[in-house]
Write a protein that holds these residues in place. Structure first.
Motif, mmCIF file in Angstrom:
data_model
loop_
_atom_site.group_PDB
_atom_site.id
_atom_site.type_symbol
_atom_site.label_atom_id
_atom_site.label_comp_id
_atom_site.label_asym_id
_atom_site.label_seq_id
_atom_site.Cartn_x
_atom_site.Cartn_y
_atom_site.Cartn_z
ATOM 1 N N GLY A 84 0.807 -1.200 0.000
ATOM 2 C CA GLY A 84 0.000 0.000 0.000
ATOM 3 C C GLY A 84 0.848 1.261 0.000
ATOM 4 O O GLY A 84 2.069 1.222 -0.100
ATOM 5 N N PRO A 85 0.216 2.408 0.117
ATOM 6 C CA PRO A 85 0.909 3.689 0.001
ATOM 7 C C PRO A 85 1.673 4.046 1.268
ATOM 8 O O PRO A 85 1.227 3.785 2.381
ATOM 9 N N ALA A 86 2.834 4.665 1.089
ATOM 10 C CA ALA A 86 3.576 5.189 2.224
ATOM 11 C C ALA A 86 3.008 6.559 2.580
ATOM 12 O O ALA A 86 2.625 7.337 1.707
ATOM 13 N N VAL A 156 -9.023 16.124 23.246
ATOM 14 C CA VAL A 156 -7.811 16.237 22.447
ATOM 15 C C VAL A 156 -7.658 14.938 21.670
ATOM 16 O O VAL A 156 -7.711 13.848 22.251
ATOM 17 N N GLN A 157 -7.496 15.040 20.355
ATOM 18 C CA GLN A 157 -7.293 13.869 19.511
ATOM 19 C C GLN A 157 -5.799 13.640 19.338
ATOM 20 O O GLN A 157 -5.069 14.529 18.897
ATOM 21 N N THR A 158 -5.333 12.454 19.700
ATOM 22 C CA THR A 158 -3.919 12.118 19.588
ATOM 23 C C THR A 158 -3.767 10.838 18.777
ATOM 24 O O THR A 158 -4.756 10.199 18.415
ATOM 25 N N ALA A 159 -2.514 10.451 18.529
ATOM 26 C CA ALA A 159 -2.263 9.234 17.770
ATOM 27 C C ALA A 159 -1.017 8.543 18.297
ATOM 28 O O ALA A 159 -0.110 9.178 18.841
ATOM 29 N N THR A 160 -0.964 7.224 18.103
ATOM 30 C CA THR A 160 0.197 6.425 18.484
ATOM 31 C C THR A 160 0.460 5.400 17.385
ATOM 32 O O THR A 160 -0.398 5.092 16.573
ATOM 33 N N GLY A 161 1.705 4.881 17.377
ATOM 34 C CA GLY A 161 1.985 3.721 16.542
ATOM 35 C C GLY A 161 2.621 3.976 15.205
ATOM 36 O O GLY A 161 2.798 3.034 14.421
ATOM 37 N N ALA A 162 2.990 5.209 14.878
ATOM 38 C CA ALA A 162 3.644 5.492 13.601
ATOM 39 C C ALA A 162 4.686 6.575 13.805
ATOM 40 O O ALA A 162 4.732 7.232 14.849
ATOM 41 N N GLU A 163 5.521 6.771 12.814
ATOM 42 C CA GLU A 163 6.527 7.815 12.912
ATOM 43 C C GLU A 163 5.850 9.181 13.022
ATOM 44 O O GLU A 163 4.958 9.515 12.257
ATOM 45 N N THR A 188 -4.732 2.078 5.661
ATOM 46 C CA THR A 188 -4.480 2.586 4.319
ATOM 47 C C THR A 188 -4.331 1.428 3.347
ATOM 48 O O THR A 188 -4.028 0.289 3.735
ATOM 49 N N GLY A 189 -4.520 1.730 2.073
ATOM 50 C CA GLY A 189 -4.363 0.715 1.041
ATOM 51 C C GLY A 189 -4.334 1.352 -0.331
ATOM 52 O O GLY A 189 -4.645 2.535 -0.499
ATOM 53 N N ALA A 190 -3.961 0.573 -1.327
ATOM 54 C CA ALA A 190 -3.992 1.038 -2.710
ATOM 55 C C ALA A 190 -5.441 1.128 -3.170
ATOM 56 O O ALA A 190 -6.287 0.311 -2.792
ATOM 57 N N LEU A 191 -5.741 2.107 -4.005
ATOM 58 C CA LEU A 191 -7.126 2.344 -4.413
ATOM 59 C C LEU A 191 -7.580 1.426 -5.547
ATOM 60 O O LEU A 191 -8.710 0.934 -5.537
ATOM 61 N N ALA A 192 -6.718 1.198 -6.521
ATOM 62 C CA ALA A 192 -7.132 0.424 -7.698
ATOM 63 C C ALA A 192 -7.658 -0.974 -7.350
ATOM 64 O O ALA A 192 -8.680 -1.404 -7.917
ATOM 65 N N GLY A 297 -8.197 11.239 -10.035
ATOM 66 C CA GLY A 297 -6.754 11.276 -9.867
ATOM 67 C C GLY A 297 -6.212 10.671 -8.590
ATOM 68 O O GLY A 297 -4.995 10.700 -8.363
ATOM 69 N N ALA A 298 -7.056 10.120 -7.735
ATOM 70 C CA ALA A 298 -6.578 9.505 -6.497
ATOM 71 C C ALA A 298 -5.926 8.152 -6.800
ATOM 72 O O ALA A 298 -6.254 7.503 -7.802
ATOM 73 N N SER A 299 -5.031 7.726 -5.932
ATOM 74 C CA SER A 299 -4.378 6.427 -6.101
ATOM 75 C C SER A 299 -4.284 5.646 -4.796
ATOM 76 O O SER A 299 -4.002 4.448 -4.822
ATOM 77 N N ALA A 300 -4.507 6.311 -3.671
ATOM 78 C CA ALA A 300 -4.387 5.689 -2.355
ATOM 79 C C ALA A 300 -5.680 5.887 -1.581
ATOM 80 O O ALA A 300 -6.464 6.797 -1.868
ATOM 81 N N ALA A 301 -5.901 5.025 -0.605
ATOM 82 C CA ALA A 301 -7.152 5.089 0.156
ATOM 83 C C ALA A 301 -6.855 4.985 1.644
ATOM 84 O O ALA A 301 -5.870 4.378 2.069
ATOM 85 N N TRP A 302 -7.737 5.587 2.433
ATOM 86 C CA TRP A 302 -7.638 5.477 3.884
ATOM 87 C C TRP A 302 -9.049 5.367 4.454
ATOM 88 O O TRP A 302 -10.034 5.750 3.822
ATOM 89 N N LEU A 303 -9.138 4.852 5.646
ATOM 90 C CA LEU A 303 -10.413 4.756 6.354
ATOM 91 C C LEU A 303 -10.137 4.578 7.829
ATOM 92 O O LEU A 303 -9.009 4.308 8.246
#
Length: 343
Positions: A84-86, A156-163, A188-192, A297-303
Motif C-alpha cells: 500500500g501507500p507510504a 484532544v485527539q492524539t495518535a500512536t503507533g507510527a513515525e 491505508t491501502g492502494a485504491l485500484a 486522480g486519487a491512487s491511495a485510500a484510507w479509512l
C-alpha cells in the motif's frame, strides 16, 4: 534483545532516551525459581522513580520496574510500509481533518480547536499537530475554556503507533487526569484493487446526502450541523444501493461516503441493512466510490475502523487495507456539560 559480544544481556537505554522507540526485556517476578521474560516495544514516555513507562502502538501504557529490566535498546522507527501507500502520520491527519471539517475552528499556535455542536468527537476536538505556542498546562487550560464557552467537553485527539505520532503527549495528558474514552485505527491501502473487486452495479452516486441516504445512516436525528460536516471536503461523494424496490419509503440496502483529496480517497459511513449483510454490498459500494476517486486522480485510500468492529476489519483486510496508526480521544477530567459525540 541486546546481547553483548561476551553473550551477556545488556541494557543500552537511559532516561535520556525518553521519546525514543525502544525494545525492553524484563524478568517477571525476579528471584522466582523459574525465569520468565516479557518483551515490550514502544515509545519510552517517562523514566522516573525507578519506573519506565512505555506506550505501545495501540496506545496502551506499560509500567516496568527498572530493577526488572535485563535487556533494552533503542530501535529504529517502524519500517517503511511494503504494502500500500507510504504516508506520514501528519499527512494522513491533515487529509482526515479536511474530509471531516467542523463548523467552527480556531488556532492555538499549531493546534486546531474544532467544534460542531457535539456531532462526533472528530469535529469537536483539538488536533494538536505541532506546538500550541504555550506551556502544555496553559494550552490545556485554554482548550478547556474554549470548549466550555460552547457548552462542550474538551477533547484532544492524539495518535500512536507510527513515525511522528504523539505518545509523549498521550502520557502527559494521562498524568494530568485526562481520560482516553475511545480509540480507533486508521488503515491505508492502494485504491485500484478496491475498484477492481466488484462492478459497483446498481450503486448510485451523488454529491449530497439525500433523505434516503440519511435513513440508512447510523446516527439518527441528523441535524443541520451534521449535514454540514458530512458535506465537507475537497470532493465529496455519497453512494446508495436502493432497498426494496416495492417499498417507496424503504431505506437503502447500503450506503457509503468518500472524500477525494489529491492522491487520497477517504471512505466512511459504509453501512449495510442488517438483513442484507454478507451479500457483497459493502464491497460494491466501495468499488463504485473507488472508481470515481480514480477518475479524479486519487491512487491511495484510507479509512477509520474501531478496534472492536471485527466484521469491518475483516472486510477491509480482504480489500488490501492494513493498519497505519491508532488514534485516541482524551477528555478533560470533570468536564461540565457532557454532550459527548461519537468517533
Amino acid at each position: 534483545m541486546e546481547i553483548s559480544a561476551a553473550g551477556r544481556l545488556v541494557v543500552r537505554i537511559t532516561p535520556d532516551d525518553v521519546g525514543k522507540r525502544v525494545s525492553v526485556r524484563r524478568l517477571e517476578a525476579p528471584g522466582a525459581g523459574s525465569e520468565k521474560f516479557t518483551d515490550t516495544v514502544g515509545v519510552l514516555t517517562s523514566w522516573t522513580d525507578g519506573v519506565l513507562m512505555i506506550t505501545r502502538r495501540n496506545g496502551e501504557s506499560v509500567r516496568i520496574a527498572e530493577a526488572s529490566v535485563v535487556a533494552a535498546k533503542v530501535v529504529p522507527a517502524a519500517p517503511a510500509r511494503r504494502r500500500g501507500p507510504a504516508a506520514s502520520y501528519e499527512e494522513l491527519a491533515r487529509v482526515g481533518a479536511r474530509g471531516w471539517q467542523p463548523v467552527e475552528s480556531e488556532r492555538l499556535g499549531q493546534w486546531e480547536l474544532r467544534a460542531a455542536s457535539g456531532f462526533t468527537r472528530r469535529a469537536n476536538s483539538v488536533l494538536p499537530l505541532g506546538d500550541p505556542g504555550l506551556p502544555l498546562d496553559a494550552a490545556l487550560d485554554a482548550v478547556r475554556r474554549w470548549y466550555g464557552e460552547r457548552g462542550l467537553p474538551a477533547y484532544v485527539q492524539t495518535a500512536t503507533g507510527a513515525e511522528g505520532t504523539q505518545e509523549l503527549l498521550c502520557a502527559e495528558l494521562e498524568r494530568r487526569g485526562w481520560v482516553r474514552e475511545v480509540s480507533a485505527e486508521v488503515w491505508t491501502g492502494a485504491l485500484a484493487p478496491v475498484a477492481d473487486r466488484a462492478e459497483g452495479a446498481g450503486v448510485a452516486l451523488a454529491r449530497e446526502a439525500d433523505e434516503a441516504w440519511l435513513a440508512r445512516y447510523q446516527r439518527k436525528g441528523v441535524s443541520e450541523v451534521a449535514l454540514r460536516v458530512l458535506g465537507t471536503g475537497p470532493s465529496v461523494w455519497f453512494a446508495t444501493v436502493p432497498g426494496d424496490t416495492g417499498d417507496a419509503v424503504a431505506p437503502p440496502a447500503a450506503i457509503g461516503r468518500c472524500v477525494v483529496d489529491g492522491r487520497w480517497a477517504g471512505f466512511a459511513a459504509v453501512e449495510v441493512d442488517p438483513a442484507r449483510r454478507r451479500q457483497g454490498l459493502a464491497t460494491e459500494v466501495m468499488a463504485a466510490l473507488a472508481r470515481r476517486a480514480l477518475d479524479e486522480g486519487a491512487s491511495a485510500a484510507w479509512l477509520q475502523v474501531e478496534t472492536d468492529n471485527e466484521d469491518a476489519r475483516a472486510l477491509y483486510a480482504a480489500l488490501g487495507f492494513t493498519p497505519h496508526h491508532t488514534y485516541h480521544h482524551y477528555r478533560a477530567p470533570d468536564a461540565p456539560g457532557e454532550r459527548r459525540g461519537r468517533v
